[in-house]
Motif scaffolding. Structure first.
Motif, short mmCIF file in Angstrom:
data_model
loop_
_atom_site.label_atom_id
_atom_site.label_comp_id
_atom_site.label_asym_id
_atom_site.label_seq_id
_atom_site.Cartn_x
_atom_site.Cartn_y
_atom_site.Cartn_z
N GLU A 239 0.95 -1.15 -0.15
CA GLU A 239 -0.06 -0.08 0.00
C GLU A 239 0.82 1.36 0.02
OE1 GLU A 239 -3.40 -1.99 -0.08
OE2 GLU A 239 -3.65 0.21 0.40
N MET A 240 0.43 2.22 -0.69
CA MET A 240 1.24 3.60 -0.71
C MET A 240 0.49 4.75 -0.64
SD MET A 240 3.66 3.42 -4.09
CE MET A 240 3.57 4.90 -5.08
N ILE A 241 0.98 5.81 0.01
CA ILE A 241 0.41 6.84 -0.01
C ILE A 241 1.42 8.18 -0.49
CG2 ILE A 241 -1.47 6.35 1.61
CD1 ILE A 241 0.07 7.89 3.83
N ASP A 242 1.05 9.42 -0.84
CA ASP A 242 1.62 10.38 -1.35
C ASP A 242 2.03 11.36 -0.14
OD1 ASP A 242 -0.51 11.83 -1.36
OD2 ASP A 242 -0.62 12.49 -3.56
N GLN A 243 2.81 12.52 -0.67
CA GLN A 243 3.28 13.37 0.31
C GLN A 243 2.31 14.21 1.16
OE1 GLN A 243 5.92 16.58 -0.81
NE2 GLN A 243 7.19 16.40 0.89
N LEU A 244 1.24 14.50 0.13
CA LEU A 244 0.07 15.25 0.65
C LEU A 244 -0.96 14.61 1.64
CD1 LEU A 244 -1.40 17.97 -0.01
CD2 LEU A 244 -2.88 16.60 -1.54
N THR A 245 -0.90 13.33 1.49
CA THR A 245 -1.64 12.62 2.15
C THR A 245 -0.93 12.23 3.63
OG1 THR A 245 -2.56 11.30 0.37
CG2 THR A 245 -2.93 10.29 2.35
N ILE A 246 0.54 12.13 3.66
CA ILE A 246 1.12 11.93 4.68
C ILE A 246 1.13 12.89 5.60
CG2 ILE A 246 3.71 11.60 5.47
CD1 ILE A 246 4.39 10.27 2.73
N ASN A 247 1.24 14.14 4.84
CA ASN A 247 1.02 15.42 5.86
C ASN A 247 -0.36 15.48 6.68
OD1 ASN A 247 3.43 17.11 6.21
ND2 ASN A 247 3.56 16.26 3.97
N ALA A 248 -1.27 15.00 5.91
CA ALA A 248 -2.89 15.15 6.11
C ALA A 248 -2.90 14.17 7.57
CB ALA A 248 -3.64 14.93 5.19
N VAL A 249 -2.16 12.93 7.27
CA VAL A 249 -2.33 12.05 8.48
C VAL A 249 -1.62 12.57 9.60
CG1 VAL A 249 -2.08 9.72 9.33
CG2 VAL A 249 -2.84 10.12 6.89
N GLU A 250 -0.22 12.93 9.33
CA GLU A 250 0.35 13.80 10.36
C GLU A 250 -0.26 14.74 11.17
OE1 GLU A 250 2.92 12.09 11.36
OE2 GLU A 250 3.64 13.43 12.97
N ASP A 251 -0.70 15.43 10.51
CA ASP A 251 -1.48 16.84 10.95
C ASP A 251 -2.65 16.52 11.96
OD1 ASP A 251 -0.10 18.74 9.62
OD2 ASP A 251 -1.62 19.12 8.18
N ALA A 252 -3.25 15.18 11.63
CA ALA A 252 -4.31 14.73 12.18
C ALA A 252 -3.96 13.80 13.36
CB ALA A 252 -5.31 13.86 11.38
N TYR A 253 -2.89 12.93 13.29
CA TYR A 253 -2.64 12.13 14.54
C TYR A 253 -1.24 12.25 15.07
CZ TYR A 253 -7.00 10.07 12.63
OH TYR A 253 -8.20 9.72 12.27
N HIS A 254 -0.44 13.06 14.57
CA HIS A 254 0.70 13.31 15.18
C HIS A 254 1.69 12.00 15.33
CE1 HIS A 254 -0.87 17.11 15.50
NE2 HIS A 254 -1.76 16.77 16.07
N MET A 255 1.89 11.27 14.16
CA MET A 255 2.47 9.84 14.37
C MET A 255 4.10 9.81 14.23
SD MET A 255 -0.45 7.71 12.22
CE MET A 255 0.55 6.29 12.31
N GLY A 256 4.52 11.04 14.07
CA GLY A 256 5.96 11.11 13.53
C GLY A 256 6.46 10.55 12.39
N LEU A 257 5.44 10.78 11.31
CA LEU A 257 5.76 10.38 9.79
C LEU A 257 6.67 11.30 9.33
CD1 LEU A 257 2.07 9.44 8.70
CD2 LEU A 257 3.73 8.03 9.80
N ARG B 102 3.07 -2.70 14.35
CA ARG B 102 2.31 -2.98 13.23
C ARG B 102 1.04 -2.27 13.20
NH1 ARG B 102 1.61 -8.04 13.92
NH2 ARG B 102 3.79 -8.39 13.10
N ALA B 103 0.21 -1.86 14.23
CA ALA B 103 -1.07 -1.35 14.12
C ALA B 103 -0.66 0.29 13.77
CB ALA B 103 -1.78 -1.57 15.51
N ARG B 104 0.45 0.70 14.46
CA ARG B 104 0.68 2.16 14.21
C ARG B 104 0.89 2.28 12.58
NH1 ARG B 104 1.67 6.16 17.49
NH2 ARG B 104 3.50 7.23 16.38
N ILE B 105 1.68 1.39 11.91
CA ILE B 105 2.14 1.51 10.70
C ILE B 105 0.88 1.49 9.79
CG2 ILE B 105 3.17 0.34 8.55
CD1 ILE B 105 5.28 -0.65 10.25
N TRP B 106 -0.18 0.33 10.16
CA TRP B 106 -1.46 0.47 9.18
C TRP B 106 -2.36 1.76 9.60
CZ3 TRP B 106 -2.25 -1.51 5.03
CH2 TRP B 106 -1.66 -2.81 4.80
#
Ligand SMILES: Cc1cc2nc3c(=O)[nH]c(=O)nc-3n(C[C@H](O)[C@H](O)[C@H](O)COP(=O)(O)OP(=O)(O)OC[C@H]3O[C@@H](n4cnc5c(N)ncnc54)[C@H](O)[C@@H]3O)c2cc1C
Length: 482
Positions: free
Chosen positions: A253-271, A318-322
């Motif tokens: 599975e793959m996501i792009d930079q825009l999506t990485i940043n949206a997820v990081e803004d929402a969940y602060h996972m250290g991506l 694993r759950a964090r990655i998913w």
């Protein structure tokens, strides 16, 4: 398009399912005016919520006798307008039928009512170390009935197949109210494969009410990896290289930079916000084989110059990655209030070049397009972000969406990997099917549904709208698409 349902019929419906399970107020109906394809809205005349096969049969018999259109509906998470009541009539909502009727760990089958959520089936089978393999990212909400009607996939489709590979039998109510059984509790090869015809038919040939599902054992070992890349093309090439190596991961599975940043803004996972692409690869199976596969995957990732690679050490990691992947679509809501999620399929070898082409389309139409991919099986979900009230932007969204789907078809792919045709792509069906093939589909539909009341106007174009490849009316905006 609303029709007038006579009050005597409404009274009979209330008699069948109970007064409070027929909804008719404007506020209640508004909840059911679309699914996850929010570009198109159309209000039903009535929403009816049955709780048993017998009630569904009685509702259908009444609708058949009075030629009232019926659109079956599960959780309404569909992304191609399949549950939207374009013809008005009844929205038949199956979510009250949510019982897990039995789980048999010896035969490894579960019998469930179709309104049960996908996740609830695996939860019920968990104590036997079994689970239901199809795992759409909507699995905590979407229903087994919706999964069957759409032949849904998910991240693990790459190795385990689509819903159709995991359904053994169905109880189905036909448009005239008759109840039939398709398939059974064990694999059968007798007669025509009507179970196969039903799965993926998007509610156009009957209403499933009960399903016999195959359960499979949890893998002995699971290894999950997250890697970052400087370009989407490099990540795409790594995926192609893994496939070419002969390793069959459970998921890629793959996501792009825009999506990485949206997820990081929402969940602060250290991506890694700087990375252009995030790739998740999961391997599963017997412990010994996985070690060798892991080395092959690492070599493919290394050749394509991954910035960094992390393997999960335990179930928590694993759950964090998913989480980075499974929350991606929702997180994009931080960027724009509306999203049009496409579902094209391409040959895997064309992944890197298609990613570049989509970037060009995004630029040409001045639109923000985030990219979420089931990269392993070439199923792309470019997600065009917009605001529904910006009329000019909506026009560009439609054109760019069509162009992306045409691109997929042109390079040897197709219109839908898992979200179905619904109303969204019905006019584009002529770009992949001949008139003879479409006519065969019409015959099948007609033999199951002679009065054309089941989800009519979905999936199969009528001969009159063949030839308008790509053009579709946009229900929310009237004539906008012309
Ligand atoms: C955030 C998000 C993530 C998603 N991820 C995935 C994914 O990874 N993979 C994937 O494949 N899809 C995905 N989807 C799409 C959607 O969740 C699936 O298509 C799902 O199977 C729809 O289930 P539902 O219960 O919501 O069905 P609905 O949207 O209510 O209906 C879908 C279709 O099924 C028909 N239908 C529903 N119940 C029945 C029934 N009992 N009998 C006959 N026809 C019926 C409807 O008429 C309609 O045509 C996602 C959607 C969202 C919003």
């Amino acid at each position: 398009m609303r029709m007038l349902i006579e009050s005597s019929i409404e009274t009979q419906l209330r008699g069948i399912v109970g007064d409070k399970y027929v909804l008719s107020s404007r506020v209640d109906l508004a909840v059911y005016e679309c699914d996850g394809l929010t570009l198109d809205v159309a209000s039903p005349d009535l929403v009816v919520l049955p709780k048993s096969t017998e009630e569904v049969a009685a509702v259908m018999a009444l609708a058949f006798a009075n030629k009232i259109p019926v659109s079956p509906r599960g959780a309404g998470t569909g992304l191609s307008g399949g549950a939207t009541t374009v013809m008005g009539g009844i929205s038949l909502v199956l979510t009250r039928m949510n019982k897990i009727l039995s789980v048999d760990p010896v035969d490894r089958v579960a019998i469930v009512q179709v309104g049960a959520t996908n996740a609830s089936v695996s939860e019920a089978a968990q104590k036997h170390s079994l689970y239901f393999a199809p795992d759409p990212s909507s699995q905590s909400a979407s229903t087994i009935g919706g999964n069957i009607a759409e032949n849904s996939g998910g991240p693990h489709t790459l190795k385990y197949g689509m819903t159709t590979n995991h359904v053994m039998g169905l109880k189905v109510v036909l448009s005239n109210g008759e109840v039939i059984t398709l398939g059974g509790r064990s694999r059968t090869k007798e007669g025509l494969d009507l179970l196969g015809v039903f799965i993926g038919s998007e509610g156009t040939i009957g209403i499933a009410t009960e399903a016999t599902l195959k359960l499979i054992p949890r893998a002995q070992a699971v290894e999950t990896m997250l890697a970052y890349f400087n370009t989407m093309e490099a990540a795409g090439q790594a995926v192609s290289d893994v496939v070419a190596s002969g390793v069959v991961p459970a998921a890629m599975e793959m996501i792009d930079q825009l999506t990485i940043n949206a997820v990081e803004d929402a969940y602060h996972m250290g991506l890694d916000r700087e990375a252009a692409a995030l790739l998740i690869i999961e391997l599963d199976g017997p412990r010994t084989g996985i070690t060798i596969q892991r080395r092959t995957v690492e070599s493919c990732i290394g050749t394509n110059k991954a910035i960094s690679v992390q393997w999960a050490n335990d179930a928590y990691e694993r759950a964090r990655i998913w989480k980075a992947r499974k929350t991606a679509f929702g997180a994009l809501g931080r960027i724009a209030p509306h999203a049009y999620l496409l579902d094209g399929v391409i040959p895997r070898s064309k992944l890197a070049s298609t990613i570049s082409e989509i970037a060009k389309i995004s630029e040409r139409y001045n639109l923000t397009i985030a990219n979420i991919y089931h990269a392993g099986d070439g199923n792309l979900h470019p997600c065009i972000l917009y605001h529904k009230d910006n009329v000019d932007e909506v026009k560009r969204v439609l054109k760019a969406g069509l162009e992306i789907l045409e691109l997929c078809v042109r390079i040897g792919g197709t219109l839908s990997g898992e979200h179905g045709i619904g109303i969204e792509k019905v006019s584009a069906m002529t770009s992949v099917f001949s008139e003879e093939s479409l006519e065969s589909m019409r015959w099948i539909k007609q033999s199951f549904d002679p009065e054309n009341i089941c989800n009519s106007s979905k999936v199969i174009p009528t001969p009159s709208n063949c030839g308008e490849s790509g053009a579709r009316s946009l229900l929310r905006h009237g004539t906008l698409s012309s």
